[in-house]
Design an enzyme around this catalytic site. Structure first.
Site, PDB file in Angstrom:
ATOM      1  N   HIS A 199       0.827  -1.214   0.000  1.00 19.66           N
ATOM      2  CA  HIS A 199       0.000   0.000   0.000  1.00 19.66           C
ATOM      3  C   HIS A 199       0.855   1.257   0.000  1.00 19.66           C
ATOM      4  CE1 HIS A 199      -3.222  -2.905   0.793  1.00 19.66           C
ATOM      5  NE2 HIS A 199      -3.897  -2.047   0.062  1.00 19.66           N
ATOM      6  N   ARG A 306     -10.571   3.394  -1.479  1.00 21.52           N
ATOM      7  CA  ARG A 306     -10.026   2.675  -0.317  1.00 21.52           C
ATOM      8  C   ARG A 306     -10.324   3.501   0.931  1.00 21.52           C
ATOM      9  NH1 ARG A 306      -5.634   1.456  -4.098  1.00 21.52           N
ATOM     10  NH2 ARG A 306      -5.313  -0.781  -4.132  1.00 21.52           N
ATOM     11  N   ARG A 342     -15.286   0.925  -1.278  1.00 22.68           N
ATOM     12  CA  ARG A 342     -14.897  -0.381  -0.753  1.00 22.68           C
ATOM     13  C   ARG A 342     -14.965  -0.290   0.772  1.00 22.68           C
ATOM     14  NH1 ARG A 342      -9.499  -3.005  -1.219  1.00 22.68           N
ATOM     15  NH2 ARG A 342      -8.626  -1.271  -0.085  1.00 22.68           N
ATOM     16  N   GLU A 441     -10.399 -11.467  -4.592  1.00 25.49           N
ATOM     17  CA  GLU A 441      -8.975 -11.300  -4.313  1.00 25.49           C
ATOM     18  C   GLU A 441      -8.396 -12.451  -3.493  1.00 25.49           C
ATOM     19  OE1 GLU A 441      -8.326  -7.501  -2.444  1.00 25.49           O
ATOM     20  OE2 GLU A 441      -9.997  -7.726  -1.072  1.00 25.49           O
ATOM     21  N   ASN A 464      -3.898  -7.437  -6.648  1.00 23.79           N
ATOM     22  CA  ASN A 464      -2.748  -7.317  -5.735  1.00 23.79           C
ATOM     23  C   ASN A 464      -2.768  -8.458  -4.728  1.00 23.79           C
ATOM     24  OD1 ASN A 464      -2.451  -4.907  -7.030  1.00 23.79           O
ATOM     25  ND2 ASN A 464      -3.383  -3.695  -5.409  1.00 23.79           N
ATOM     26  N   ASP A 465      -3.952  -8.673  -4.157  1.00 26.29           N
ATOM     27  CA  ASP A 465      -4.066  -9.762  -3.186  1.00 26.29           C
ATOM     28  C   ASP A 465      -4.224 -11.107  -3.868  1.00 26.29           C
ATOM     29  OD1 ASP A 465      -3.768  -8.687  -0.584  1.00 26.29           O
ATOM     30  OD2 ASP A 465      -5.622  -7.580  -0.904  1.00 26.29           O
ATOM     31  N   ARG A 475       3.126  -9.508  -0.891  1.00 32.60           N
ATOM     32  CA  ARG A 475       3.188  -8.369  -1.814  1.00 32.60           C
ATOM     33  C   ARG A 475       4.102  -7.261  -1.324  1.00 32.60           C
ATOM     34  NH1 ARG A 475      -3.024  -6.078  -1.295  1.00 32.60           N
ATOM     35  NH2 ARG A 475      -2.198  -4.099  -2.016  1.00 32.60           N
ATOM     36  N   CYS A 512      -9.316  -3.950 -10.210  1.00 33.75           N
ATOM     37  CA  CYS A 512      -8.914  -2.709  -9.556  1.00 33.75           C
ATOM     38  C   CYS A 512      -7.542  -2.827  -8.889  1.00 33.75           C
ATOM     39  CB  CYS A 512      -9.967  -2.242  -8.555  1.00 33.75           C
ATOM     40  SG  CYS A 512     -10.203  -3.390  -7.204  1.00 33.75           S
TER      41      CYS A 512
HETATM   42  C1  PEP Z   1      -6.165  -5.594  -4.471  1.00 34.10           C
HETATM   43  O1  PEP Z   1      -5.907  -6.407  -3.589  1.00 34.10           O
HETATM   44  O2  PEP Z   1      -5.847  -5.761  -5.671  1.00 34.10           O
HETATM   45  C2  PEP Z   1      -6.867  -4.350  -4.147  1.00 34.10           C
HETATM   46  C3  PEP Z   1      -7.264  -3.531  -5.085  1.00 34.10           C
HETATM   47  O3  PEP Z   1      -7.030  -4.044  -2.829  1.00 34.10           O
HETATM   48  P1  PEP Z   1      -5.814  -3.522  -1.919  1.00 34.10           P
HETATM   49  O4  PEP Z   1      -4.659  -3.213  -2.825  1.00 34.10           O
HETATM   50  O5  PEP Z   1      -6.283  -2.310  -1.214  1.00 34.10           O
HETATM   51  O6  PEP Z   1      -5.554  -4.667  -1.026  1.00 34.10           O
HETATM   52 MG    MG Z   2      -6.842  -6.205  -1.698  1.00 41.15          MG
END
Ligand code: PEP
Ligand code: MG
Length: 591
Positions: A199, A306, A342, A441, A464-465, A475, A512
């Protein structure tokens, strides 16, 4: 070490936020903590002592690790300095005094530790012995480290010290610290550790601050006042750049400026392929003030808001009313475009220190997102009510993060129904048809997408997750970044499965995660059938630029070939080749 560098020296890490900057380095130093006294109920004393013991263990691990690194890169005598810290950390007199304060006064451990340590520091500072006076400095250093662990502050430093533009260099920057950076003073930042989809990295992109992470030892090697150039395209930091290097970067900047002009031309054009396939291109935001950038970059609304950044860097939880005002204002500013809010995704690498949650061994696998919210119904209900109320005044949709199965979705929806009933009874307006979606995710969610699709209006793939959980690659950890592969066949299959399940059930599916902002991957995602891409406002022009040059039929062929392949690197190479052929200008300005 630091301050001794004379000639040019380049450090290579992971490029996480595009852009080039140069200027004076500021190495982040830890700050003094302001430690508040908190009274405890009798039954909170034992857990508080465990929290203290846990902080001591973590501090010991950290010091041993630093000692190991220093011994490897400097001399062993420099590493020995940390022996004094370890000895102090085990000093029973100090520890017993802290325990006594916690038990007798029934107060928080940070306050007790700070009180006891300060008492020792004062004594040591006032003795007539130089050796002992130096130990006072050691104890102060150690105190900061223990308090960091007690207060879960990883990279505390005083942001108010910034009074001239600089490149921040540190071991790590937490998302909460990054969220507070002032672009006026922070030209860019470089850290020893970190990953592309942490993040912290996401915030850097969203704030449009060039950044490089995973530079391993840069914070030990540079000193405040060094002069550096940071290249967030290639992931390089160059200290004492020569005139030749500066000249080369000057040439690249000219190419970049001409690309920027081309990108501005598409800013308010639709995201449609040459053969007429339209893609919904929306923005990811972290705060209300990001709305200006969303409008400027011609996004079709917000695909991911977010909300956790409303909850961190503050003393207490935001009230329903405060949240309502923020959501309402974002929705009103972007009307008639939609804003997907979200629900709270605290945990993982985002913490609200005022909640004083216990430290977890595996925070990304622990009490995070919807799991945390369902266990804290009052906190969750305040957010749900705020979102519902704001939905009366704009085009709001809502989605839940980190759903692993149907039960969580059903429980969350039941809470929404309860909130709706309350609002009706209170005569408070809301959009009765507010669309609810889930983030896909977690691999389990992708695998049961067909069942989830029957209960929601849309899917948003959190790549991402999804990548981190599918490939078991943290990550935020640069050591496993080579395993974190968006083009891994397993990821492509999960995305395809999710999109197909959505379409079979008559709903749409977007992405996303950060791959939605990578022009190299855009054709592949389109070819896989993704309907919406949501990314940081600053990268949307590049996305639109390439989408407008792509043929959907070619993107589909690319996806089909990719789905036949077992090799992440081969798939990636094909994506790069296609993107370079389709939009060569996008790649000319990279070093
Ligand atoms: C993700 O996991 O891709 C996502 C968009 O949520 P975050 O990056 O806030 O975990
Ligand atoms: Mg996520």
């Amino acid at each position: 070490m630091s301050g001794q560098l004379k000639g040019e020296k380049a450090y290579h890490g992971i490029a996480v936020s595009a852009g080039v900057c140069r200027g004076k380095v500021l190495v982040i130093h830890r700050t003094q903590h302001v430690v508040a006294r908190r009274e405890l109920d009798a039954d909170a004393v034992a857990p508080e002592i465990r929290r203290f013991e846990h902080a001591l263990v973590r501090t010991r691990q950290q010091i041993t690790e630093i000692q190991r690194r220093v011994a490897a890169t400097m001399s062993s005598s420099e590493a020995d300095i940390f022996d004094a810290h370890l000895l102090m950390l085990e000093d029973r007199v100090l520890i017993e005094e802290v325990l006594k304060i916690v038990q007798e006064q029934k107060v928080n451990a940070d306050f007790a530790f700070h009180t006891a340590a300060e008492r020792y520091i004062t004594v040591l500072e006032n003795v007539d012995d130089e050796y002992l006076r130096e130990r006072a400095a050691d104890l102060r250093d150690l105190t900061v480290r223990v308090l960091d662990n007690l207060l879960e502050v990883k990279d505390a430093f005083n942001l108010r010290n910034l009074n001239e533009p600089c490149i921040l260099v540190g071991h790590d920057l937490s998302p909460s610290t990054t969220a507070q950076l002032d672009k006026k003073f922070v030209l860019g930042f470089a850290t020893d550790i970190g990953g592309k989809t942490s993040h912290t990295a996401i915030l850097a992109r969203s704030m449009d601050i060039p950044a490089v992470v995973g530079l391993q030892t840069i914070s030990d090697e540079l000193a405040s006042g060094d002069y550096a150039l940071l290249d967030g395209y290639s992931g390089t930091v160059i200290v004492n750049p020569t005139d030749q290097t500066l000249f080369e970067y000057g040439q690249l900047a000219k190419v970049r400026a001409s690309l920027d002009e081309k990108l501005r031309e598409v800013q308010h054009q639709p995201a449609v392929t040459l053969d007429g396939k339209t893609v919904h291109l929306s923005a990811n935001i972290e705060a209300q003030h990001d709305v200006a950038s969303v409008l400027e970059h011609g996004a079709e609304g917000v695909g991911l808001f977010r909300t956790e950044f409303l909850f961190i860097n503050r003393e207490s939880l935001p009230t329903e009313e405060e949240q309502y005002r923020v959501y309402r204002e974002v929705a009103a500013a972007l009307k008639p475009n939609s804003v997907i809010i979200r629900t709270l995704d605290l945990g993982g690498d985002k913490f609200a220190s005022h909640l004083q949650l216990a430290k977890e061994m595996n925070p990304f696998l622990g009490w995070r997102a919807i799991r945390f919210c369902l266990a804290q119904p009052e906190l969750f209900r305040a957010q749900l009510r705020a979102i519902l109320r704001a939905s009366a005044e704009g085009n709001i949709k809502m989605m839940y993060p980190m759903v692993s199965g149907l039960d969580e979705l059903n429980q969350a929806n039941a809470l929404v129904d309860q909130c709706k009933a309350e609002l009706r009874a209170e005569n408070i307006p809301f959009d009765a048809n507010l669309e609810v979606g889930v983030m896909i995710e977690i691999p389990s969610a992708a695998l049961i997408a067909n069942a989830l699709a029957k209960k929601v209006k849309f899917f948003s793939i959190g790549s991402n997750d999804l990548i981190q959980y599918t490939l078991a690659a943290d990550r935020t950890n640069e050591k496993v970044s080579h395993l974190y592969e968006p083009t891994h066949p397993a990821i492509l299959r999960l995305i395809k499965m999710t999109v197909d399940a959505a379409h079979t059930n008559g709903i749409w599916a977007g992405v996303c995660g950060e791959i939605a902002g990578d022009p190299v991957l855009a054709p592949l995602l389109l070819g896989l059938g993704v309907d919406e891409l949501s990314a940081a406002p600053a990268v949307l022009n590049e996305m639109k630029y390439i989408i407008r040059r792509v043929k959907f039929s070619e993107a589909q062929a690319l996806a089909e070939t990719a789905l036949q392949s077992d090799s992440p690197s081969e798939i990636f190479a094909r994506c790069v080749e296609y993107a370079r052929q389709t939009a060569p200008s996008l790649f000319e300005s990279r070093a």
